[in-house]
Design an enzyme around this catalytic site. Sequence first.
Site, PDB file in Angstrom:
ATOM      1  CE1 TYR A  29      27.831  52.181  35.326  1.00  0.00           C
ATOM      2  CE2 TYR A  29      27.383  54.485  35.803  1.00  0.00           C
ATOM      3  CZ  TYR A  29      27.879  53.516  34.956  1.00  0.00           C
ATOM      4  OH  TYR A  29      28.432  53.863  33.766  1.00  0.00           O
ATOM      5  NE  ARG A 219      31.435  46.115  40.614  1.00  0.00           N
ATOM      6  CZ  ARG A 219      31.437  46.903  39.542  1.00  0.00           C
ATOM      7  NH1 ARG A 219      32.486  46.949  38.745  1.00  0.00           N
ATOM      8  NH2 ARG A 219      30.397  47.645  39.252  1.00  0.00           N
ATOM      9  CE1 TYR A 315      33.175  57.230  32.381  1.00  0.00           C
ATOM     10  CE2 TYR A 315      32.265  55.034  32.709  1.00  0.00           C
ATOM     11  CZ  TYR A 315      33.303  55.939  32.846  1.00  0.00           C
ATOM     12  OH  TYR A 315      34.472  55.544  33.430  1.00  0.00           O
TER      13      TYR A 315
HETATM   14  C1  HEM Z   1      34.744  52.059  35.883  1.00  0.00           C
HETATM   15  C2  HEM Z   1      32.445  50.555  39.833  1.00  0.00           C
HETATM   16  C3  HEM Z   1      36.442  48.335  41.329  1.00  0.00           C
HETATM   17  C4  HEM Z   1      38.878  50.610  37.896  1.00  0.00           C
HETATM   18  C5  HEM Z   1      33.757  51.755  36.787  1.00  0.00           C
HETATM   19  C6  HEM Z   1      32.360  52.009  36.590  1.00  0.00           C
HETATM   20  C7  HEM Z   1      31.730  51.607  37.701  1.00  0.00           C
HETATM   21  C8  HEM Z   1      32.707  51.080  38.600  1.00  0.00           C
HETATM   22  C9  HEM Z   1      30.232  51.673  37.981  1.00  0.00           C
HETATM   23  C10 HEM Z   1      31.704  52.571  35.316  1.00  0.00           C
HETATM   24  C11 HEM Z   1      31.705  51.438  34.326  1.00  0.00           C
HETATM   25  C12 HEM Z   1      30.883  51.604  33.073  1.00  0.00           C
HETATM   26  O1  HEM Z   1      29.993  52.428  32.960  1.00  0.00           O
HETATM   27  O2  HEM Z   1      31.113  50.793  32.149  1.00  0.00           O
HETATM   28  C13 HEM Z   1      33.332  49.809  40.578  1.00  0.00           C
HETATM   29  C14 HEM Z   1      32.984  49.116  41.783  1.00  0.00           C
HETATM   30  C15 HEM Z   1      34.090  48.471  42.198  1.00  0.00           C
HETATM   31  C16 HEM Z   1      35.149  48.786  41.250  1.00  0.00           C
HETATM   32  C17 HEM Z   1      31.615  49.100  42.444  1.00  0.00           C
HETATM   33  C18 HEM Z   1      34.135  47.614  43.412  1.00  0.00           C
HETATM   34  C19 HEM Z   1      35.033  46.865  43.723  1.00  0.00           C
HETATM   35  C20 HEM Z   1      37.464  48.822  40.586  1.00  0.00           C
HETATM   36  C21 HEM Z   1      38.847  48.589  40.858  1.00  0.00           C
HETATM   37  C22 HEM Z   1      39.532  49.230  39.913  1.00  0.00           C
HETATM   38  C23 HEM Z   1      38.584  49.869  39.020  1.00  0.00           C
HETATM   39  C24 HEM Z   1      39.429  47.767  41.998  1.00  0.00           C
HETATM   40  C25 HEM Z   1      41.031  49.248  39.819  1.00  0.00           C
HETATM   41  C26 HEM Z   1      41.691  49.525  38.751  1.00  0.00           C
HETATM   42  C27 HEM Z   1      37.962  51.191  37.047  1.00  0.00           C
HETATM   43  C28 HEM Z   1      38.317  51.923  35.854  1.00  0.00           C
HETATM   44  C29 HEM Z   1      37.136  52.342  35.272  1.00  0.00           C
HETATM   45  C30 HEM Z   1      36.065  51.865  36.121  1.00  0.00           C
HETATM   46  C31 HEM Z   1      39.726  52.175  35.344  1.00  0.00           C
HETATM   47  C32 HEM Z   1      37.015  53.185  34.011  1.00  0.00           C
HETATM   48  C33 HEM Z   1      37.167  54.631  34.468  1.00  0.00           C
HETATM   49  C34 HEM Z   1      37.403  55.575  33.322  1.00  0.00           C
HETATM   50  O3  HEM Z   1      36.487  55.768  32.502  1.00  0.00           O
HETATM   51  O4  HEM Z   1      38.495  56.129  33.258  1.00  0.00           O
HETATM   52  N1  HEM Z   1      33.945  51.173  38.005  1.00  0.00           N
HETATM   53  N2  HEM Z   1      34.645  49.587  40.280  1.00  0.00           N
HETATM   54  N3  HEM Z   1      37.333  49.599  39.470  1.00  0.00           N
HETATM   55  N4  HEM Z   1      36.603  51.177  37.195  1.00  0.00           N
HETATM   56 FE1  HEM Z   1      35.643  50.421  38.747  1.00  0.00          FE
END
Ligand code: HEM
Length: 339
Positions: A29, A219, A315
């Site tokens: 990540y 991204r 995960y």
């Molecule tokens: C999951 C990073 C923005 C919602 C994740 C994961 C990472 C991450 C590393 C784990 C994904 C995986 O292993 O497949 C980031 C970064 C962002 C960003 C660096 C920079 C902008 C957002 C935004 C949202 C969001 C704006 C708004 C909804 C989520 C959700 C998950 C997730 C819902 C799944 C979480 C769960 O398992 O319940 N994100 N994200 N992300 N991200 Fe983000």
Amino acid sequence: MSGGSGAGTAAADRIRAFPFPFAQDSYRYSTNLGPAGQPVQTSTGRWGDSVLHIDAGYAAELAERRAILGRDPSRMQVLPHMRPAAWDAMLTLMQELAATYPDTMALHREPAGRFRWTNRRRGIDQRFSYGDPSTLPQAPLAFIGDQVQEDIVLLDQREGQLFVDAGLVCFASNWSFGFDLGMSFLEIHGPVPRVHDTGVITRAQQLLLRLQPDVPYRRTNWSLAVGGHLDLSTETYPEWGPGRDRIHEVDDATFGAEVHLRVEVQHLLRLPETGCVMFLIRTYQLPLEVIAEVQPWRERLAAVLAELPEDMADYKGFTAYRNRAVDWLSDRAASGSVD
Ligand code: HEM
């Protein structure tokens, strides 16, 4: 794969535009946010020229979104204080569409806060007054959500934080928009392993808080998924979960057809009127049997999957079939590459 038939051409286009996400043989990540709109060359073609991307799946994906919303209206929610942001998002997306697809889309400003929106791909020619719901056939987020393949999340910025307070999300990858509604950016990322110790999420938040209008960022994120379904929301787990949990039982040909590399291209834009942040999620999938035809992809995906730490595979939900995917890819002689 130049393909004479429409279907063949669409499949070749999907491969050419696939956002293969790995630049090296291992994956961790990272904040991995970069400026939007700069094309990325891949082994088959390129992706990333524009914020919004329409492809041959346009009509089918929009039909699927409509059907999902019909069954489960909780996939679209706008907290009352976000109604202006929904208009802001709609107009911003119309401007993006018109700039990217001028042959079929146009937005004209008319006197007295009125606009005329044309989307010939959808047979839409609509005049509306900005901010007046009685001038649109649907709520603004539903109206524009029926014209873009991207899922849409709107984040409110207050007290130095971001809150998921509106959106239209039908193709979530193993999460629930309805459950996350109202949560902060930090809360939502609570369950993700590693990102807190490494500061990935706090750095991302700092960058998002400073996002400027007209300077979108993007991204990618990725996973493996079974069955090629776009809707992998927590809500529909009973529909897609059992297939995933039985994938180790299938024969090799079925495995290669069913297991997909699922990639999200995520864009982040500051909305100009309200200052909210718009998060767009566009989902692409290719089955392993197609990935395997592109030798550098086959080798790289095998290497990434083999090396991925257990907690990350867990995960992402593919621990049970990760080793089989590595073996499947490694055993596969390249049967040709895409021209
Ligand atoms: C999951 C990073 C923005 C919602 C994740 C994961 C990472 C991450 C590393 C784990 C994904 C995986 O292993 O497949 C980031 C970064 C962002 C960003 C660096 C920079 C902008 C957002 C935004 C949202 C969001 C704006 C708004 C909804 C989520 C959700 C998950 C997730 C819902 C799944 C979480 C769960 O398992 O319940 N994100 N994200 N992300 N991200 Fe983000």
